[in-house]
Design an enzyme around this catalytic site. Sequence first.
Site, short mmCIF file in Angstrom:
data_model
loop_
_atom_site.label_atom_id
_atom_site.label_comp_id
_atom_site.label_asym_id
_atom_site.label_seq_id
_atom_site.Cartn_x
_atom_site.Cartn_y
_atom_site.Cartn_z
N ARG A 81 -43.79 2.63 24.07
CA ARG A 81 -43.48 1.62 22.81
C ARG A 81 -44.49 0.69 22.39
O ARG A 81 -44.87 0.47 21.08
CB ARG A 81 -42.24 0.79 23.17
CG ARG A 81 -41.21 0.70 22.20
CD ARG A 81 -40.11 0.00 22.62
NE ARG A 81 -38.91 0.64 23.24
CZ ARG A 81 -38.01 1.34 22.56
NH1 ARG A 81 -38.00 1.20 21.10
NH2 ARG A 81 -37.14 2.20 23.21
N ASN B 42 -34.59 -8.10 8.92
CA ASN B 42 -33.82 -6.82 9.09
C ASN B 42 -32.38 -6.94 8.67
O ASN B 42 -31.72 -8.12 7.99
CB ASN B 42 -33.48 -6.66 10.67
CG ASN B 42 -32.52 -5.47 11.06
OD1 ASN B 42 -33.01 -4.46 10.47
ND2 ASN B 42 -31.63 -5.63 11.59
N HIS C 130 -28.32 -5.44 8.84
CA HIS C 130 -27.40 -4.82 9.70
C HIS C 130 -26.24 -4.77 9.09
O HIS C 130 -25.69 -5.88 8.60
CB HIS C 130 -27.44 -5.61 10.98
CG HIS C 130 -26.77 -4.91 12.12
ND1 HIS C 130 -27.09 -4.19 12.80
CD2 HIS C 130 -25.39 -5.52 12.54
CE1 HIS C 130 -25.96 -3.78 13.82
NE2 HIS C 130 -24.85 -4.64 13.43
N ASP D 172 -30.68 -7.13 17.11
CA ASP D 172 -29.56 -7.43 16.08
C ASP D 172 -29.19 -8.82 16.53
O ASP D 172 -28.07 -9.13 16.36
CB ASP D 172 -28.41 -6.33 16.23
CG ASP D 172 -28.97 -4.99 15.69
OD1 ASP D 172 -29.77 -4.81 14.67
OD2 ASP D 172 -28.19 -4.08 16.21
N GLN E 177 -22.87 -3.72 -0.33
CA GLN E 177 -22.92 -5.00 -0.65
C GLN E 177 -24.49 -5.37 0.27
O GLN E 177 -25.24 -6.02 -0.27
CB GLN E 177 -22.14 -5.72 0.56
CG GLN E 177 -20.62 -5.67 -0.17
CD GLN E 177 -20.52 -6.43 -1.33
OE1 GLN E 177 -20.92 -7.34 -1.78
NE2 GLN E 177 -19.75 -5.48 -2.22
C1 GRF Z 1 -27.83 0.82 6.71
O1 GRF Z 1 -26.42 0.56 6.98
C2 GRF Z 1 -28.55 -0.39 7.44
O2 GRF Z 1 -27.95 -1.65 7.59
C3 GRF Z 1 -28.50 0.44 8.82
O3 GRF Z 1 -28.89 1.84 8.38
C4 GRF Z 1 -28.53 2.10 7.18
C5 GRF Z 1 -29.49 2.49 6.65
O4 GRF Z 1 -29.22 2.89 5.42
N1 GRF Z 1 -29.53 -0.25 9.81
P1 GRF Z 1 -30.39 3.18 4.22
O5 GRF Z 1 -31.59 4.15 4.91
O6 GRF Z 1 -31.21 2.03 3.82
O7 GRF Z 1 -29.97 3.91 3.00
#
Ligand code: GRF
Length: 223
Positions: A73, A115, A117, A153, A181
Amino acid sequence: MTVEPVRQPLRIAVLISGGGSNLQALMDGCASGLIPGQIVLVISNNPDAFGLERAKKQQIPTQVIDHRRFAVRASFDQVLAHALDEAGAELICLAGFMRVLTADFVHYYAGRLINIHPALLPAFPGIHVQRQAIEAGVRFSGATVHFVVPEVDAGPIIIQAVVPVLADDTHESLAARILRQEHRIYPLAVRWFAQGRLRLEQNRVHLLESEEDGELALIHPMG
Ligand code: GRF
């Protein structure tokens, strides 16, 4: 500590792994002027991510850094950091980026790595979170934009949006409601960062006031 942009427009990098609809929302936010910034680089660990096409369509530079090429990593993260620094990225937005970053990487970008989530953190970290929310029987879920800390997260919350969880929801229908949202709150969070309006105190983010009306750090179902 106030998180201040170094120059205007803010130089933003976006890290993706998939569809890139949040990337699209950020690109649209920059194009409309909502975000006083420009996306200078999009990086995907997945060569097939559709988000790469979205970026190319807007003439935004893209890079694929395939994590499978790296034994550990830390070396993946070093190459990632090199690309971000070369591009002069001042803010790094994880947008559906499905790799866990090392503590060294996170510390290096502390205060400028954020980020999104698809749950109301600290509830439901991790993956398959819409399914987790339905199984837990919660009446509300939502989305969270937060500063990244080494723990996955977690980290100081910038903005959240709340959505109802309906009795007949599947994880797909809930995910779609949450995603709508996400596309509202991620550009807002980046706007505030670019305006230098986010103040980090311990684990809390304070939004400095502005003249603008209608800005809330919570987007609710009626909002
Ligand atoms: C979103 O729900 C984001 O919060 C999650 O993965 C999804 C990614 O969607 N971590 P996108 O690639 O932005 O369409």
